[in-house]
Design a protein around this motif. Structure first.
Motif, PDB file in Angstrom:
ATOM      1  N   SER A 210      29.382   5.959   3.374  1.00 29.46           N
ATOM      2  CA  SER A 210      29.245   6.304   2.146  1.00 29.46           C
ATOM      3  C   SER A 210      30.721   5.737   1.392  1.00 29.46           C
ATOM      4  CB  SER A 210      29.407   7.837   2.134  1.00 29.46           C
ATOM      5  OG  SER A 210      28.367   8.297   2.625  1.00 29.46           O
ATOM      6  N   ALA A 211      31.743   5.657   1.856  1.00 29.55           N
ATOM      7  CA  ALA A 211      33.008   4.961   1.436  1.00 29.55           C
ATOM      8  C   ALA A 211      32.550   3.509   1.097  1.00 29.55           C
ATOM      9  CB  ALA A 211      34.077   5.274   2.138  1.00 29.55           C
ATOM     10  N   GLU A 212      31.777   2.792   1.731  1.00 29.71           N
ATOM     11  CA  GLU A 212      31.599   1.390   1.325  1.00 29.71           C
ATOM     12  C   GLU A 212      30.659   1.336   0.370  1.00 29.71           C
ATOM     13  OE1 GLU A 212      31.965  -1.028   5.772  1.00 29.71           O
ATOM     14  OE2 GLU A 212      30.122   0.411   5.365  1.00 29.71           O
ATOM     15  N   TRP A 213      29.628   2.456   0.033  1.00 28.66           N
ATOM     16  CA  TRP A 213      28.602   2.329  -0.842  1.00 28.66           C
ATOM     17  C   TRP A 213      29.628   2.728  -2.235  1.00 28.66           C
ATOM     18  CZ3 TRP A 213      24.571  -0.417  -0.930  1.00 28.66           C
ATOM     19  CH2 TRP A 213      23.646  -0.267   0.215  1.00 28.66           C
ATOM     20  N   ARG A 214      30.569   3.549  -2.109  1.00 30.30           N
ATOM     21  CA  ARG A 214      31.239   3.941  -3.291  1.00 30.30           C
ATOM     22  C   ARG A 214      32.171   2.918  -3.828  1.00 30.30           C
ATOM     23  NH1 ARG A 214      33.249   8.188  -1.243  1.00 30.30           N
ATOM     24  NH2 ARG A 214      35.095   7.624  -0.517  1.00 30.30           N
ATOM     25  N   VAL A 215      32.640   1.964  -2.943  1.00 31.86           N
ATOM     26  CA  VAL A 215      33.284   0.730  -3.400  1.00 31.86           C
ATOM     27  C   VAL A 215      32.448  -0.238  -3.914  1.00 31.86           C
ATOM     28  CG1 VAL A 215      34.373  -1.207  -2.524  1.00 31.86           C
ATOM     29  CG2 VAL A 215      35.095   1.157  -1.595  1.00 31.86           C
ATOM     30  N   LEU A 216      31.120  -0.339  -3.485  1.00 32.82           N
ATOM     31  CA  LEU A 216      30.200  -1.264  -4.115  1.00 32.82           C
ATOM     32  C   LEU A 216      29.886  -0.627  -5.587  1.00 32.82           C
ATOM     33  CD1 LEU A 216      28.169  -2.023  -1.414  1.00 32.82           C
ATOM     34  CD2 LEU A 216      29.557  -3.648  -2.105  1.00 32.82           C
ATOM     35  N   GLN A 217      29.567   0.693  -5.737  1.00 27.12           N
ATOM     36  CA  GLN A 217      29.219   1.226  -6.944  1.00 27.12           C
ATOM     37  C   GLN A 217      30.391   1.123  -8.000  1.00 27.12           C
ATOM     38  OE1 GLN A 217      28.885   5.669  -7.411  1.00 27.12           O
ATOM     39  NE2 GLN A 217      26.575   5.058  -7.541  1.00 27.12           N
ATOM     40  N   ASP A 218      31.577   1.255  -7.720  1.00 29.60           N
ATOM     41  CA  ASP A 218      32.588   1.070  -8.532  1.00 29.60           C
ATOM     42  C   ASP A 218      32.857  -0.168  -9.107  1.00 29.60           C
ATOM     43  OD1 ASP A 218      33.405   3.999  -8.483  1.00 29.60           O
ATOM     44  OD2 ASP A 218      34.986   3.828  -7.155  1.00 29.60           O
ATOM     45  N   GLY A 220      30.355  -2.392  -9.092  1.00 33.72           N
ATOM     46  CA  GLY A 220      29.120  -2.953  -9.924  1.00 33.72           C
ATOM     47  C   GLY A 220      28.635  -4.024  -8.975  1.00 33.72           C
ATOM     48  N   THR A 221      28.792  -4.112  -7.224  1.00 34.96           N
ATOM     49  CA  THR A 221      28.293  -4.991  -6.645  1.00 34.96           C
ATOM     50  C   THR A 221      27.264  -4.526  -5.523  1.00 34.96           C
ATOM     51  OG1 THR A 221      30.224  -4.534  -5.413  1.00 34.96           O
ATOM     52  CG2 THR A 221      30.287  -6.458  -6.923  1.00 34.96           C
ATOM     53  N   VAL A 222      26.816  -3.426  -5.746  1.00 34.66           N
ATOM     54  CA  VAL A 222      25.442  -2.772  -4.827  1.00 34.66           C
ATOM     55  C   VAL A 222      24.437  -3.706  -4.888  1.00 34.66           C
ATOM     56  CG1 VAL A 222      24.217  -0.948  -4.851  1.00 34.66           C
ATOM     57  CG2 VAL A 222      26.225  -0.053  -5.643  1.00 34.66           C
ATOM     58  N   HIS A 223      24.034  -4.467  -5.716  1.00 34.61           N
ATOM     59  CA  HIS A 223      23.051  -5.415  -5.623  1.00 34.61           C
ATOM     60  C   HIS A 223      23.225  -6.540  -4.557  1.00 34.61           C
ATOM     61  CE1 HIS A 223      25.107  -8.640  -7.763  1.00 34.61           C
ATOM     62  NE2 HIS A 223      25.695  -7.746  -8.385  1.00 34.61           N
ATOM     63  N   LEU A 224      24.831  -6.681  -4.230  1.00 30.94           N
ATOM     64  CA  LEU A 224      24.925  -7.460  -3.154  1.00 30.94           C
ATOM     65  C   LEU A 224      24.474  -7.216  -1.798  1.00 30.94           C
ATOM     66  CD1 LEU A 224      28.349  -8.828  -4.531  1.00 30.94           C
ATOM     67  CD2 LEU A 224      26.369 -10.111  -4.625  1.00 30.94           C
ATOM     68  N   MET A 225      24.348  -5.992  -1.627  1.00 37.03           N
ATOM     69  CA  MET A 225      24.138  -5.320  -0.347  1.00 37.03           C
ATOM     70  C   MET A 225      22.368  -4.754  -0.029  1.00 37.03           C
ATOM     71  SD  MET A 225      26.584  -5.672   1.814  1.00 37.03           S
ATOM     72  CE  MET A 225      27.394  -7.302   1.270  1.00 37.03           C
ATOM     73  N   VAL A 226      21.712  -5.036  -1.177  1.00 39.61           N
ATOM     74  CA  VAL A 226      20.370  -4.845  -1.138  1.00 39.61           C
ATOM     75  C   VAL A 226      19.728  -5.772  -1.259  1.00 39.61           C
ATOM     76  CG1 VAL A 226      19.013  -3.253  -2.481  1.00 39.61           C
ATOM     77  CG2 VAL A 226      21.201  -2.687  -2.419  1.00 39.61           C
ATOM     78  N   ILE A 227      18.779  -6.397  -0.608  1.00 39.95           N
ATOM     79  CA  ILE A 227      17.979  -7.595  -0.602  1.00 39.95           C
ATOM     80  C   ILE A 227      17.164  -7.210  -1.718  1.00 39.95           C
ATOM     81  CG2 ILE A 227      16.351  -9.174   0.565  1.00 39.95           C
ATOM     82  CD1 ILE A 227      17.590  -8.179   3.211  1.00 39.95           C
ATOM     83  N   SER A 228      17.068  -7.987  -2.827  1.00 43.13           N
ATOM     84  CA  SER A 228      16.520  -8.086  -4.065  1.00 43.13           C
ATOM     85  C   SER A 228      16.109  -9.387  -4.463  1.00 43.13           C
ATOM     86  CB  SER A 228      17.068  -7.119  -4.826  1.00 43.13           C
ATOM     87  OG  SER A 228      18.239  -7.470  -5.162  1.00 43.13           O
ATOM     88  N   GLY A 229      16.190  -9.255  -5.895  1.00 40.50           N
ATOM     89  CA  GLY A 229      15.811 -10.783  -6.591  1.00 40.50           C
ATOM     90  C   GLY A 229      17.065 -11.824  -6.402  1.00 40.50           C
ATOM     91  N   GLN A 230      18.045 -11.359  -6.227  1.00 37.79           N
ATOM     92  CA  GLN A 230      19.220 -12.269  -6.376  1.00 37.79           C
ATOM     93  C   GLN A 230      18.953 -12.870  -4.878  1.00 37.79           C
ATOM     94  OE1 GLN A 230      23.349 -11.099  -7.274  1.00 37.79           O
ATOM     95  NE2 GLN A 230      23.806 -11.646  -5.323  1.00 37.79           N
ATOM     96  N   HIS A 231      18.951 -12.347  -3.648  1.00 38.79           N
ATOM     97  CA  HIS A 231      18.693 -12.868  -2.449  1.00 38.79           C
ATOM     98  C   HIS A 231      17.625 -13.771  -2.329  1.00 38.79           C
ATOM     99  CE1 HIS A 231      21.545  -9.258  -2.193  1.00 38.79           C
ATOM    100  NE2 HIS A 231      22.160  -9.955  -1.210  1.00 38.79           N
ATOM    101  N   ILE A 232      16.545 -13.374  -2.821  1.00 30.46           N
ATOM    102  CA  ILE A 232      15.282 -14.083  -2.715  1.00 30.46           C
ATOM    103  C   ILE A 232      15.143 -15.316  -3.428  1.00 30.46           C
ATOM    104  CG2 ILE A 232      12.745 -14.046  -3.163  1.00 30.46           C
ATOM    105  CD1 ILE A 232      13.625 -12.236  -0.638  1.00 30.46           C
TER     106      ILE A 232
END
Length: 740
Positions: A210-218, A220-232
């Motif tokens: 949860s701490a890592e997700w909170r850092v990503l959310q703060d 604005g980089t959550v999308h980097l750890m979620v495979i989506s359009g950027q990675h594809i």
């Protein structure tokens, strides 16, 4: 053609905003009218009707597949197959069971289950389980996550808790391979960032804390750890660019036309990556968009750059109309649309470094209205963080991690590449943690519809090319999103919000210039309700700071979220009936007998001085505005109620927070008679293990003619103290997926 596509898309998207779904006769009529209008000039209206009819029919099928009310709360033995990658965190295994079957009961096609202290589960296994089944239900608060909408979008018809079970069959085929791959990857050391690398390779984010997700959310980089359009898109770009580069150098075989092969190989590589990641809905959406963009590049460039985006949107919604219920759908298409708006139609070119910087600030500004509309946090450091993190992850971490995965048969080489990828990710997280501490995410408050519309228009104007008339007018309009008009409370009135926090308590009391939070909900392992529910609700309600945080007593369901609240809202005075139990917090003893006034609203505190601790040590709070009183009682039981009755205080109140969530050892007849409330508020969790509120307690209030409000049925509750108006439940905002 584009007009028809827009009309069809509008019909499909309209589902998201419906309070109710039309009945079957209306759906058939809508579809028939749509078909009849297609041959005429009013065909866009026909396409709109057909899109809406298809979306409503699909949504109704999902609603019909929910657990029947008769089975809600029952424990059944059932059989089914585990799908996806089960998650294990804080001793709880969470997984999805498909095609469950039970004797003498019809079950939904998909169940989301949790198994406390459960064994290791693997995708593809068949299990026989005893499950406490529940209909889809979630906490509902201002600025909160709509869990019920998310479950419906996943077509999950019930949730449940596993009591016991036995494995009937081992996993076979591709399920075993993918789960086994996850275990092999997690076993290779990578500076403690194995969970993040697995998220990038397999789309399984359960290894991130949860701490890592909170850092990503703060940041604005959550999308980097979620495979989506950027990675594809990245994989497609690398393959496409590789083929194009070979062709430019004259190395590509001349008998193979480079462009068709570049498009085909890019799509094949992206589909392979999507399959490796489990081909979930975001990945499907990204692959569909990519396929249409490549087709446009190959054959239909004369149609313009906006056509493939619109076609991709239609394809996604036609396949899964419920995608519009997910925030990721809106964010992904909005991000692509913003970039197209900024980079298409410009004269001349920009250096790559300028293009990258412009893309980041444009995305940050362009997504601001979408984030606020979805009640999502806005990262202040996002443009800077993404400027560094996007190329770092895209061109270093992901290629190294994927290459290590492909080279697993060559163990030493794979482990070395995996170790390098983990080191690169560790360096990135160090930077992101520093940025998150320096500039945490900002949660916007409630925006009036007119202010949001003007602000969104302002953002579009700012993003238009230089020289467009009225472009500069966009800046003051866009500022409405950051500084919206805030309606203030009149002198002598108070707003009381009992938040929906499940089996716990959090009540906000605010006056014209002050705010007090009575209890902060609980923390259960890595799930902190203070951070996940209370703080977003406070921000959504426009609370920028707290004057006082009053924790009634030290039990977790009242005090667990206090640290998270104080971390984001420092400076509040902390009082508690059991300050010694709030370890690490600068808590003061509850000032029994204290009275004060804020903006014409009176407050008074009481505590049983001889209480030994626990529930009966709860601080009790009265709030009075304009002659209307509310009594907040914490978890006091019958003994403390008796002492309070003998205190000589005037206990009368119009609104009563039910003591101890409606426990059978509280709310005695004498106490109810002395308070003589018009209405009682229950804060409790659906199907809680304590049986709150007890039927006898409900009967006592009913005999006194007291109106009953409950977070489970009403969601968050708001009262305007001093107006004698009725309470308003957040669930009264009608949405078709909230029908029980």
């Amino acid at each position: 053609m584009r007009t028809g596509m827009l009309a069809l898309g509008a019909g499909l998207l309209a589902l998201r905003f419906l309070p109710d779904l039309p009945g079957t006769p209306w759906l058939l009529l809508m579809a028939a009218v749509g078909v009849l209008l297609l041959p005429f000039r009013s065909y866009p209206l026909g396409l709109f009707a057909l899109g809406l009819a298809w979306a409503c029919a699909s949504a109704q099928l999902a609603l019909d597949d929910r657990l029947s009310p008769e089975l809600d709360g029952r424990i059944l033995w059932l059989e089914g197959e585990v799908v996806g990658l089960p998650e294990q965190r804080d001793g709880v295994v969470r997984f999805v069971l498909e095609e469950p079957s039970a004797r003498r009961a019809e079950l939904p096609a998909r169940l989301r289950l949790s198994w406390p202290q459960g064994p290791a589960l693997h995708s593809g296994e068949r299990w026989r389980l005893a499950v406490h089944l529940k209909r889809p239900h979630g906490m509902l608060n201002p600025g909160g996550f709509d869990y019920e909408a998310w479950l419906l979008a996943q077509r999950i018809g019930a949730t449940g808790t596993v009591k016991s079970g036995e494995r009937l069959a081992e996993a076979e085929g591709v399920h075993t391979w993918r789960d086994g791959l996850r275990q092999r990857l997690l076993a290779m050391p990578a500076f403690g960032r194995e969970g993040g690398l697995v998220a990038l390779v397999l789309g399984d984010g359960s290894g991130l804390s949860s701490a890592e997700w909170r850092v990503l959310q703060d940041t604005g980089t959550v999308h980097l750890m979620v495979i989506s359009g950027q990675h594809i898109g990245l994989i497609a770009l690398l393959v496409y660019g590789g083929v194009a580069g070979l062709a430019r150098l004259g190395v590509w075989p001349g008998f193979l036309p480079w462009l068709p092969w570049a498009c085909a190989l890019a799509l094949a590589a992206s589909l392979g990556y999507g399959w490796l990641a489990g081909f979930d809905v975001p990945v499907q959406r990204a692959c569909a968009m990519l396929a249409l963009v490549l087709l446009w590049r190959l054959r239909y460039r004369q149609l313009g750059i906006w056509t493939p985006l619109l076609a991709a949107l239609l394809l996604v919604l036609l396949i899964e109309p419920l995608a519009s219920l997910q925030a990721g759908f809106w964010l992904s298409f909005a991000a692509v649309g913003v970039l197209l708006l900024v980079f298409s139609g410009r004269l001349g070119g920009w250096p790559w470094w300028r293009s990258l910087g412009r893309a980041q600030w444009a995305a940050a500004l362009g997504l601001l209205p979408v984030l606020l509309a979805l009640a999502l946090p806005v990262s202040v450091s996002g443009p800077l963080a993404n400027l560094l993190a996007v190329p770092w992850v895209g061109f270093l971490v992901v290629p190294l991690a994927l290459l290590a995965t492909l080279l697993l048969p060559m163990a030493p080489l794979a482990e070395g590449l995996w170790w390098l990828a983990g080191g690169a990710l560790e360096l990135l997280f160090r930077l992101l943690e520093w940025l998150a501490a320096l500039l945490p995410a900002w949660l916007g408050g409630h925006l009036p519809a007119w202010a949001w519309a003007l602000g969104a228009l302002g953002v579009v104007l700012v993003l238009l090319p230089a020289g467009v008339p009225l472009r500069l007018l966009g800046l003051p309009l866009a500022l409405l999103l950051l500084f919206p008009p805030r309606p203030s409370l009149p002198e002598g009135q108070a707003e009381v919000w009992q938040l929906d926090v499940g089996q716990g308590l959090a009540v906000l009391v605010r006056t014209r210039e002050h705010a007090l939070l009575y209890d902060a909900a609980g923390r259960f392992g890595d799930f902190d309700l203070g951070e996940r529910v209370v703080l977003p609700a406070l921000r959504a309600l426009g609370i920028q700071r707290l004057d006082t945080l009053l924790i009634s007593h030290g039990d977790n369901d009242h005090a667990g979220g206090a640290a998270a609240v104080l971390r984001r809202m420092p400076g509040a005075t902390l009082w508690s009936g059991e300050p010694q139990r709030l370890a690490g917090l600068d808590a003061q003893a509850c000032p029994a007998g204290a009275r004060w006034e804020w903006d014409g609203v009176a407050f008074q505190v009481w505590r049983w001085a001889q209480a030994r601790g626990g529930n009966d040590a709860s601080c009790v709070l009265w709030v009075e505005a304009g002659g209307e009183r509310a009594l907040l009682t914490g978890d006091i039981d019958a003994r403390a109620e008796a002492v309070l009755l003998g205190s000589g205080l005037d206990l009368r109140a119009d609104w009563l927070l039910a003591p101890h969530h409606g426990s059978r050892f509280s709310s005695t007849p004498a106490f109810i008679a002395a308070v003589a409330p018009t209405a009682v508020l229950f804060s409790r969790g659906a199907h809680n293990a304590f049986g709150h509120p007890h039927p006898r307690v409900l009967a006592r209030y009913a005999r006194q003619g007291v109106h009953i409000h409950d977070n489970v049925t009403d969601g968050a509750l708001s009262i305007r103290l001093g107006t004698r108006a009725s309470a308003q439940g957040w669930r009264s905002e009608r949405r078709f997926w909230r029908k029980n």
